[in-house]
Design an enzyme around this catalytic site. Structure first.
Site, PDB file in Angstrom:
ATOM      1  N   TYR A  21      53.038 -34.940  -1.216  1.00  0.00           N
ATOM      2  CA  TYR A  21      53.409 -34.452  -2.104  1.00  0.00           C
ATOM      3  C   TYR A  21      54.317 -35.547  -3.101  1.00  0.00           C
ATOM      4  CZ  TYR A  21      52.666 -29.231  -0.810  1.00  0.00           C
ATOM      5  OH  TYR A  21      51.435 -28.210  -0.680  1.00  0.00           O
TER       6      TYR A  21
ATOM      7  N   LYS B 141      50.042 -21.223  -0.492  1.00  0.00           N
ATOM      8  CA  LYS B 141      50.267 -19.843  -0.160  1.00  0.00           C
ATOM      9  C   LYS B 141      48.701 -18.294  -0.342  1.00  0.00           C
ATOM     10  CE  LYS B 141      55.171 -19.693   1.317  1.00  0.00           C
ATOM     11  NZ  LYS B 141      54.587 -21.107   2.529  1.00  0.00           N
TER      12      LYS B 141
ATOM     13  N   TYR C  22      57.991 -23.081   2.898  1.00  0.00           N
ATOM     14  CA  TYR C  22      56.413 -23.361   2.952  1.00  0.00           C
ATOM     15  C   TYR C  22      56.103 -23.358   4.323  1.00  0.00           C
ATOM     16  CZ  TYR C  22      53.607 -27.020   2.361  1.00  0.00           C
ATOM     17  OH  TYR C  22      52.121 -27.801   2.171  1.00  0.00           O
TER      18      TYR C  22
HETATM   19  C1  LIG Z   1      38.967 -23.062  -5.829  1.00  0.00           C
HETATM   20  C2  LIG Z   1      40.238 -22.395  -4.917  1.00  0.00           C
HETATM   21  C3  LIG Z   1      40.634 -23.328  -4.348  1.00  0.00           C
HETATM   22  C4  LIG Z   1      41.670 -23.093  -4.175  1.00  0.00           C
HETATM   23  N1  LIG Z   1      42.275 -24.040  -2.758  1.00  0.00           N
HETATM   24  C5  LIG Z   1      43.533 -22.740  -2.228  1.00  0.00           C
HETATM   25  C6  LIG Z   1      44.483 -23.847  -1.507  1.00  0.00           C
HETATM   26  O1  LIG Z   1      44.136 -25.040  -1.205  1.00  0.00           O
HETATM   27  N2  LIG Z   1      46.053 -23.628  -0.446  1.00  0.00           N
HETATM   28  C7  LIG Z   1      46.166 -22.036  -0.754  1.00  0.00           C
HETATM   29  O2  LIG Z   1      46.321 -21.408  -0.337  1.00  0.00           O
HETATM   30  N3  LIG Z   1      44.882 -21.323  -1.708  1.00  0.00           N
HETATM   31  C8  LIG Z   1      44.431 -21.357  -2.438  1.00  0.00           C
HETATM   32  N4  LIG Z   1      43.053 -20.789  -2.530  1.00  0.00           N
HETATM   33  C9  LIG Z   1      43.332 -19.607  -3.061  1.00  0.00           C
HETATM   34  C10 LIG Z   1      42.700 -18.979  -1.603  1.00  0.00           C
HETATM   35  O3  LIG Z   1      41.448 -19.681  -1.538  1.00  0.00           O
HETATM   36  C11 LIG Z   1      42.806 -17.224  -1.980  1.00  0.00           C
HETATM   37  O4  LIG Z   1      44.572 -16.935  -1.530  1.00  0.00           O
HETATM   38  C12 LIG Z   1      42.291 -16.384  -1.076  1.00  0.00           C
HETATM   39  O5  LIG Z   1      41.144 -16.625  -0.622  1.00  0.00           O
HETATM   40  C13 LIG Z   1      42.235 -14.928  -0.968  1.00  0.00           C
HETATM   41  O6  LIG Z   1      42.086 -14.270  -0.099  1.00  0.00           O
HETATM   42  P1  LIG Z   1      41.170 -12.672  -0.566  1.00  0.00           P
HETATM   43  O7  LIG Z   1      40.343 -12.467   0.767  1.00  0.00           O
HETATM   44  O8  LIG Z   1      42.562 -11.927  -1.111  1.00  0.00           O
HETATM   45  O9  LIG Z   1      40.144 -13.234  -2.116  1.00  0.00           O
HETATM   46  P2  LIG Z   1      38.897 -13.705  -1.788  1.00  0.00           P
HETATM   47  O10 LIG Z   1      38.985 -14.804  -0.979  1.00  0.00           O
HETATM   48  O11 LIG Z   1      38.724 -13.978  -2.702  1.00  0.00           O
HETATM   49  O12 LIG Z   1      37.762 -13.014  -1.630  1.00  0.00           O
HETATM   50  C14 LIG Z   1      38.218 -11.799  -2.181  1.00  0.00           C
HETATM   51  C15 LIG Z   1      35.962 -11.333  -1.762  1.00  0.00           C
HETATM   52  O13 LIG Z   1      35.634  -9.786  -3.013  1.00  0.00           O
HETATM   53  C16 LIG Z   1      34.445 -10.299  -3.449  1.00  0.00           C
HETATM   54  N5  LIG Z   1      33.878  -9.189  -4.842  1.00  0.00           N
HETATM   55  C17 LIG Z   1      34.538  -9.964  -5.303  1.00  0.00           C
HETATM   56  N6  LIG Z   1      33.972  -9.053  -6.684  1.00  0.00           N
HETATM   57  C18 LIG Z   1      33.156  -7.821  -5.317  1.00  0.00           C
HETATM   58  C19 LIG Z   1      32.723  -6.548  -5.901  1.00  0.00           C
HETATM   59  N7  LIG Z   1      32.544  -5.818  -7.596  1.00  0.00           N
HETATM   60  N8  LIG Z   1      32.371  -5.738  -4.967  1.00  0.00           N
HETATM   61  C20 LIG Z   1      32.547  -6.231  -3.750  1.00  0.00           C
HETATM   62  N9  LIG Z   1      32.896  -7.622  -3.803  1.00  0.00           N
HETATM   63  C21 LIG Z   1      33.123  -7.847  -4.371  1.00  0.00           C
HETATM   64  C22 LIG Z   1      34.502 -12.259  -3.576  1.00  0.00           C
HETATM   65  O14 LIG Z   1      32.772 -12.471  -3.821  1.00  0.00           O
HETATM   66  C23 LIG Z   1      34.939 -12.640  -2.934  1.00  0.00           C
HETATM   67  O15 LIG Z   1      34.271 -12.685  -0.871  1.00  0.00           O
HETATM   68  C24 LIG Z   1      42.540 -20.993  -4.145  1.00  0.00           C
HETATM   69  C25 LIG Z   1      41.070 -19.974  -4.216  1.00  0.00           C
HETATM   70  C26 LIG Z   1      40.186 -20.911  -5.241  1.00  0.00           C
HETATM   71  C27 LIG Z   1      39.848 -19.657  -6.576  1.00  0.00           C
END
Ligand SMILES: Cc1cc2nc3c(=O)[nH]c(=O)nc-3n(C[C@H](O)[C@H](O)[C@H](O)COP(=O)(O)OP(=O)(O)OC[C@H]3O[C@@H](n4cnc5c(N)ncnc54)[C@H](O)[C@@H]3O)c2cc1C
Length: 397
Positions: A207, A304, A390
């Site tokens: 970092y 996180k 962390y």
């Molecule tokens: C571009 C990007 C880079 C990231 N990089 C990092 C990183 O480097 N380090 C880190 O810790 N975190 C990172 N994050 C955050 C991390 O990826 C998320 O916190 C994690 O994916 C959360 O998981 P989740 O299952 O809550 O949500 P998500 O992974 O967003 O899953 C939600 C799901 O719901 C689905 N969905 C949405 N709308 C609907 C609907 N209307 N009907 C049915 N399904 C639906 C979506 O398609 C998706 O598959 C990043 C996020 C993004 C967007």
């Protein structure tokens, strides 16, 4: 709706990302049936390049629920991180300070493991749905309607609906406006993230604070590096040629400093990621529960986002089992308050790491950041605080 097919299950999970599929996995292990609905295709969800660091509690939960085999073989345990600024690099050793560590294992790999487990147990997942809508959340017979991939209208009735549908899904908006409270902070910078087919030039994450802006050297495997540069918001990705990216990374990460070198390689993916903090409370309304990004977003500097999603589900699953198998409402009643304690801790840590390391135009801020970095890396209280946050606090903290 005319022609609608109605089915029934115990829990409808909206979203097949890590939160949704892990919840379905944990519920199934305790004999609770669920149906998952997802707007994207299985391949699209599995290919999304996102998080890459798993904290101790996440690894413990994945191992404990039978999802740890490949993580054990292919994950890379890290004992700490490097924090640096021009002419100085310091290692923060989480294991010696807290007895806890982190693992490099991409979200894509976690997702593949979850999909394989879902297929093995015959989990019902409706991919490529549209028009997802939530109904009767204040009754004990809520339902979710959607149009499936073949165009057929469907309704799934359940005891409970869980919104794991990230920041753009409909679940968080299904909590009535008069009952929900939101907090949001948008940062004045973004990350340009690249994946490169080159062995990492470091054994653990770097970092780096630099007057030109923050940079970070992470990795996905022994042959794939993940690197980030602070860029202004709305930066077009095309402004950054591969050569410009490697030049900026070399400068900000300190190529040549104390004999350290950054090895460039072919860039296979480039994207710009805006950064924000967001929390919505409560994480429960009637028979709707929110988990993961559906309830909160953190900037990625503290690693996180994925870990918080796993922690929510780690709390919610046993609470739903208590409700649905034993009629015990206590744990579900406590879910929102318990989860939010950790959410706010991680929201603070992510904000703290972000504002300590990203430069602004203000020279006063720069001096404060450098002073903070010197203190964090030289005082045992400072390094231990960083290490504890962390490597991650226990689920249920
Ligand atoms: C571009 C990007 C880079 C990231 N990089 C990092 C990183 O480097 N380090 C880190 O810790 N975190 C990172 N994050 C955050 C991390 O990826 C998320 O916190 C994690 O994916 C959360 O998981 P989740 O299952 O809550 O949500 P998500 O992974 O967003 O899953 C939600 C799901 O719901 C689905 N969905 C949405 N709308 C609907 C609907 N209307 N009907 C049915 N399904 C639906 C979506 O398609 C998706 O598959 C990043 C996020 C993004 C967007």
């Amino acid at each position: 709706m005319p022609g609608e097919t109605t089915t029934r299950t115990q829990v409808v999970v909206i979203g097949a990302g890590p939160a949704g599929l892990l919840l379905a996995h944990l519920l199934a292990a305790d004999g609770v049936e669920s149906v998952v609905v997802e707007s994207r295709s299985e391949e699209y969800v599995a290919a999304r390049i996102r998080a890459g660091i798993l904290e101790q509690s996440t690894v413990d939960l994945l191992r404990g629920s039978g999802l740890g085999d490949r993580l054990e073989r292919e994950g890379d345990q890290h004992h700490g991180i490097y924090l640096q600024w021009p002419q100085e690099r310091h290692h923060v050793d989480f294991v010696s300070l807290t007895g806890r560590s982190v693992w490099v294992y991409g979200q894509t790999e976690v997702q593949k493991d979850l999909v394989a487990a879902a297929q093995a147990r015959g989990q019902v997942v409706h991919y490529e749905v549209s028009d997802t809508a939530l109904h009767d959340l204040e009754s004990d017979r809520p339902s979710v309607t959607f149009t499936d991939a073949s165009g057929a209208a469907r309704r799934v009735e359940a005891d409970v609906v869980v919104g794991c549908d990230g920041s753009f899904g409909p679940s968080r908006g299904a909590v009535p406006e008069s009952l929900r409270q939101t907090w949001e902070k948008v940062y004045p910078y973004s990350w340009l993230g690249v994946l490169a087919d080159v062995a990492p030039s470091t054994d653990e994450l770097i970092y780096a604070w630099h007057p030109d802006g923050f940079a970070m050297h992470s990795m996905r495997s022994a042959t794939v590096s993940r690197l980030y540069l602070q860029v202004p918001n709305d930066t077009p990705v095309d402004d950054w040629s591969d050569d410009r990216i490697w030049d900026a990374l070399s400068t900000r990460l300190g190529h040549g400093q104390d004999g350290w070198t950054l090895t460039p390689g072919p860039i296979t993916e480039k994207s710009v990621l805006p950064m924000r903090s967001f929390v919505q409370t409560p994480m429960r309304h009637g028979r709707l529960f929110l988990a993961g990004d559906a309830a909160h977003i953190v900037p990625p500097t503290g690693a996180k986002g994925l870990n918080l999603a796993v922690a929510d589900v780690g709390l919610l699953s046993p609470a739903l089992v208590a409700l649905l198998r034993r009629g015990d409402e206590g744990p579900t009643a406590a879910y929102s308050d318990t989860a939010l304690r950790r959410v706010w801790r991680c929201t603070h840590f992510s904000w703290w790491m972000t504002t300590m390391l990203h430069t602004s135009e203000d020279p006063f801020d720069a001096e404060l950041q450098l002073s903070q970095l010197r203190w964090v890396t030289s005082s045992e209280a400072g390094t231990t605080g960083l290490a504890e946050n962390y490597a991650g606090l226990p689920i249920g903290f």
